[in-house]
Design a protein around this motif. Structure first.
Motif, mmCIF file in Angstrom:
data_model
loop_
_atom_site.group_PDB
_atom_site.id
_atom_site.type_symbol
_atom_site.label_atom_id
_atom_site.label_comp_id
_atom_site.label_asym_id
_atom_site.label_seq_id
_atom_site.Cartn_x
_atom_site.Cartn_y
_atom_site.Cartn_z
ATOM 1 N N ILE A 130 0.907 -1.092 0.085
ATOM 2 C CA ILE A 130 -0.255 -0.076 -0.079
ATOM 3 C C ILE A 130 1.132 1.239 0.189
ATOM 4 C CG2 ILE A 130 -1.838 1.358 1.360
ATOM 5 C CD1 ILE A 130 -2.327 -1.362 2.729
ATOM 6 N N GLY A 131 0.477 2.262 -0.736
ATOM 7 C CA GLY A 131 1.085 3.646 -0.734
ATOM 8 C C GLY A 131 0.038 4.385 -0.700
ATOM 9 N N LEU A 132 0.254 5.609 -0.067
ATOM 10 C CA LEU A 132 -0.922 6.756 0.235
ATOM 11 C C LEU A 132 -0.492 8.020 -0.752
ATOM 12 C CD1 LEU A 132 -2.019 6.286 3.844
ATOM 13 C CD2 LEU A 132 -3.091 5.234 1.710
ATOM 14 N N GLU A 133 -1.620 8.730 -1.097
ATOM 15 C CA GLU A 133 -1.167 9.951 -1.510
ATOM 16 C C GLU A 133 -2.422 10.835 -0.478
ATOM 17 O OE1 GLU A 133 -2.422 9.934 -5.588
ATOM 18 O OE2 GLU A 133 -0.703 8.513 -6.018
ATOM 19 N N ILE A 134 -1.800 11.633 0.418
ATOM 20 C CA ILE A 134 -2.657 12.628 1.128
ATOM 21 C C ILE A 134 -2.843 13.802 0.709
ATOM 22 C CG2 ILE A 134 -2.911 13.136 3.555
ATOM 23 C CD1 ILE A 134 -1.592 10.681 4.452
ATOM 24 N N HIS A 135 -3.986 14.294 0.478
ATOM 25 C CA HIS A 135 -4.171 15.783 0.029
ATOM 26 C C HIS A 135 -4.672 16.709 1.341
ATOM 27 C CE1 HIS A 135 -4.690 13.854 -3.825
ATOM 28 N NE2 HIS A 135 -4.083 14.979 -4.404
ATOM 29 N N VAL A 136 -3.719 17.449 1.738
ATOM 30 C CA VAL A 136 -3.905 18.340 2.713
ATOM 31 C C VAL A 136 -4.014 19.780 2.146
ATOM 32 C CG1 VAL A 136 -2.500 19.380 4.883
ATOM 33 C CG2 VAL A 136 -2.241 16.875 4.182
ATOM 34 N N GLN A 137 -5.277 20.247 2.973
ATOM 35 C CA GLN A 137 -5.488 21.742 2.578
ATOM 36 C C GLN A 137 -4.689 22.548 3.514
ATOM 37 O OE1 GLN A 137 -9.848 22.743 2.340
ATOM 38 N NE2 GLN A 137 -9.245 24.928 3.026
ATOM 39 N N LEU A 138 -3.994 23.522 2.895
ATOM 40 C CA LEU A 138 -3.023 24.484 3.689
ATOM 41 C C LEU A 138 -3.986 25.502 4.207
ATOM 42 C CD1 LEU A 138 0.003 24.498 1.132
ATOM 43 C CD2 LEU A 138 -0.252 23.349 3.205
ATOM 44 N N SER A 139 -4.002 25.835 5.495
ATOM 45 C CA SER A 139 -4.577 26.915 5.984
ATOM 46 C C SER A 139 -4.053 28.338 5.859
ATOM 47 C CB SER A 139 -4.810 26.400 7.798
ATOM 48 O OG SER A 139 -3.493 26.612 8.180
ATOM 49 N N THR A 140 -4.339 28.662 4.610
ATOM 50 C CA THR A 140 -4.054 30.181 4.278
ATOM 51 C C THR A 140 -5.398 30.710 4.312
ATOM 52 O OG1 THR A 140 -4.328 29.531 1.892
ATOM 53 C CG2 THR A 140 -2.075 29.570 2.892
ATOM 54 N N LYS A 141 -5.438 31.976 4.358
ATOM 55 C CA LYS A 141 -6.649 33.008 4.268
ATOM 56 C C LYS A 141 -7.246 33.176 2.862
ATOM 57 C CE LYS A 141 -5.404 35.730 8.123
ATOM 58 N NZ LYS A 141 -3.900 35.486 8.168
ATOM 59 N N SER A 142 -6.233 32.964 1.952
ATOM 60 C CA SER A 142 -6.670 33.472 0.545
ATOM 61 C C SER A 142 -5.906 32.256 -0.269
ATOM 62 C CB SER A 142 -5.778 34.681 0.059
ATOM 63 O OG SER A 142 -4.521 34.559 0.229
ATOM 64 N N LYS A 143 -6.438 32.090 -1.427
ATOM 65 C CA LYS A 143 -6.040 30.938 -2.484
ATOM 66 C C LYS A 143 -4.563 31.099 -2.906
ATOM 67 C CE LYS A 143 -10.934 30.240 -3.458
ATOM 68 N NZ LYS A 143 -11.862 30.167 -4.648
ATOM 69 N N ILE A 144 -4.250 29.574 -3.440
ATOM 70 C CA ILE A 144 -2.917 29.613 -3.835
ATOM 71 C C ILE A 144 -2.347 30.657 -4.898
ATOM 72 C CG2 ILE A 144 -3.277 27.888 -5.304
ATOM 73 C CD1 ILE A 144 -0.517 26.553 -4.507
ATOM 74 N N PHE A 145 -3.343 30.895 -5.914
ATOM 75 C CA PHE A 145 -3.142 31.883 -6.871
ATOM 76 C C PHE A 145 -3.785 33.146 -6.927
ATOM 77 C CE2 PHE A 145 -1.427 27.512 -8.563
ATOM 78 C CZ PHE A 145 0.015 27.824 -8.307
ATOM 79 N N SER A 146 -4.532 33.437 -6.153
ATOM 80 C CA SER A 146 -5.593 34.499 -6.297
ATOM 81 C C SER A 146 -5.807 35.049 -4.748
ATOM 82 C CB SER A 146 -6.857 34.158 -6.971
ATOM 83 O OG SER A 146 -7.861 33.695 -5.800
#
Lengths: 96, 477
Positions: free
Chosen positions: B7-23
């Motif tokens: 088994i291998g896992l890919e975990i998606h973690v939402q980074l706790s920023t106030k604004s979006k990554i590119f906007s």
């Protein structure tokens, strides 16, 4: 020499969601094959020690401060959409 | 045949920023649909992404916490695919030069040993929007509020050999991102999701078997169940001489089964290439070291310190340090009361039990750390017994006030006045002449009977130590 056949062209068109005419396929196949040939030519250059280029400008990304600068502009933005309902953009049904 | 699970896992973690990554649109959860989706998130012509520095800092923090190499130069690529919740028709991600390179974490095994699990890499990317398939007259509704939310995708090595190991790995990563404060880790809101790659191979074989990818599992319990049903499915196929198809599968928690999600003709071909809208991300060694200096004490270090300095058992130290909020709560109480073991027993016992029962997290526990300290101090100074303290705790949890107020109001103060205790003892002795005689003829165990009666008569308020001592004196023939 790379030669793309009809099925390659059809696959590329499908991945890019492009509608193409059957009669144009041979010409596309020739043109795309020529591009691949040129890339193959580049491939023969010795690039050992050359850093892969990520961008033609020799600059680095500026960082934006983490601040919310956008306010709700939904009404304006949705006025350009073909169809909206309850604040959602409507599109042809997609179900996996 | 004996099969080995890989088994291998890919975990998606939402980074706790106030604004979006590119906007500059807000990432706040739960807003009205499309009120936080600006022109950049919508991919309108002519817009340009501008990278959020906080997403970089948080990604680097994670990398440092898992002992990974941080790439001083990383590059954003376009991952091309068509789906209406991705309006640009590509996702900005990092394929060739991710921000975080190879690292590792150690997970706890059931037999008490530890196992090292490799982290292959972690890269930054943007999240997609949300598709709603119901009640739009056969059409699909799209909410793009989530589009452009910063994610860190953490890819593990195929090092896990059972569903339990996969869950232990996922929990550890969850604990680390919460400690670092790089994500709230909220699984209900989709801030922490997991894809699992599962395959089987004959035991002893070097080469991996064909894998299936289980998509978007959003709870620890479902990860374990999904992997286990997938293992069974693959084993059935292999045992009956068939072959496993490499594909994406979806776990259905209601039916407890996995089913195929994408058809073959749409086999993934993402045609990645460097995003010309974004320049390479460069971070200097000095900047990385400055971020390292801000890292908080992590769960493994904290656990070791609790054992070494506070003398806690490994079991208690581990339990207290899994969750950062719980550990902080514990440290406040421990320092105020000055009794590491007592604080641990209370927090892992009554407090945790009440929180679990009510589905409440430590951060918002109705009895905060200062209030619990106030209660435990009253046990330490003999104002109340441990047993009465549980009653007071119940009342505090129900919002009836702080410990001193409740002790006063309910008259729960421990009776330490020797005269008062003696009076109760005299009465109990007078009422039970038979037991007195038996005790005096050598049935020592009856002391428990007398203590019990005295405590009951005092409504639990008599000091148990004094009761014992006085009873021994008075019952002597």
């Amino acid at each position: 020499m790379s030669t793309l056949d009809k099925s390659d062209v059809e696959k590329i068109a499908f991945l890019a969601r492009l509608g193409i005419d059957e009669q144009d396929i041979p010409e596309y196949a020739t043109n795309l094959s020529n591009i691949l040939d040129m890339v193959e030519q580049l491939d023969s250059v010795d690039t050992d020690g050359v850093k892969p280029m990520a961008h033609p400008l020799d600059a680095v990304q500026r960082l934006r401060a983490d601040v919310v600068t956008e306010s709700n502009d939904r009404e304006n933005l949705q006025s350009h959409a073909p169809e909206v309902e309850q604040g959602l953009y409507l599109v042809p049904r997609v179900v996996e | 045949m004996q099969w080995e699970v890989v088994i291998g896992l890919e975990i998606h973690v939402q980074l706790s920023t106030k604004s979006k990554i590119f906007s500059g649109a807000s990432t706040a959860y739960g807003a009205e649909p499309n009120t936080q989706a600006c022109t950049v998130d919508l991919g309108l012509p002519g817009v340009l992404p501008v990278f959020n520095g906080e997403a970089l800092k948080k990604s680097v923090m994670f990398g440092l916490a898992v002992g990974a190499k941080i790439n001083e130069r990383s590059v954003f690529d376009r991952k091309n695919y068509f789906y209406p919740d991705s309006p640009k028709a590509y996702q900005i991600s990092q394929l060739y030069y991710p921000i975080v390179g190879e690292g590792h974490i150690d997970i706890d095994m059931e037999d008490g040993t530890q196992k090292r699990i490799g982290v292959t890499r972690a890269h930054m990317e943007e999240d997609a929007g949300k598709s709603l398939h119901e009640s739009f007259h056969g059409q699909t509704g799209i909410d793009l509020n989530r589009a452009g939310t910063p994610l860190l995708e953490i890819v593990s090595e195929p090092d896990m050999r059972s569903a339990k190991e996969a869950v232990a790995y996922m929990r550890k990563i969850h604990s680390i991102v919460r400690y670092l404060g790089v994500s709230d880790g909220n699984m209900q809101e989709g801030s922490f999701r997991c894809d699992a790659n599962v395959s089987l191979r004959p035991k002893g074989q070097e080469e991996f078997g064909t894998r299936a990818e289980l998509k978007n599992i959003n709870s620890f319990r479902f990860v374990e169940k999904a992997i286990n049903v997938e293992i069974e499915r693959q084993m059935d196929i292999l045992e009956s001489g068939g072959t496993v198809t490499q594909e994406t599968r979806l776990y259905d928690s209601e039916k407890n089964e996995t089913r195929s999600m994408r058809s073959k003709e749409e086999a993934n071909d993402y045609r990645y290439f460097p995003d010309p809208d974004l320049l390479p991300i460069v971070i200097s060694a000095d900047e990385i070291e400055a971020i390292r200096a801000t890292l908080p004490e992590l769960p493994d270090d904290k656990c070791a310190r609790y054992m070494d300095q506070l003398g806690l058992s490994e079991k208690d130290a581990k339990a207290l340090t899994i969750d950062r909020d719980m550990a902080e709560y514990y440290e406040t109480v421990q320092q105020a009361v000055g009794d590491a073991k007592m604080a641990a027993n209370w927090i892992l016992g009554d407090v945790a039990a009440h929180n679990n029962k009510n589905g409440i997290e430590f951060k918002v526990c109705p009895v905060n750390a200062e209030q619990l300290s106030g209660l435990l101090k009253r046990v330490k100074d003999n104002t109340i017994s441990g047993k009465i303290a549980k009653e007071v705790f119940e009342a505090m949890y129900a919002g009836e006030g702080d410990a001193d107020t409740i002790i006063d109001k309910k008259g729960l103060k421990q009776i330490t006045d020797t005269g008062a205790i003696e009076a109760i003892i005299d009465e109990v002795i007078a009422n039970n002449p038979g037991q007195v005689a038996e005790f005096q003829s050598g049935k020592d165990k009856l002391i428990g009977f007398f203590v019990g009666h005295v405590m009951k008569a005092s409504k639990g308020k008599a000091n148990p130590g004094q009761v014992n001592q006085l009873l021994q004196q008075k019952l002597k023939p």
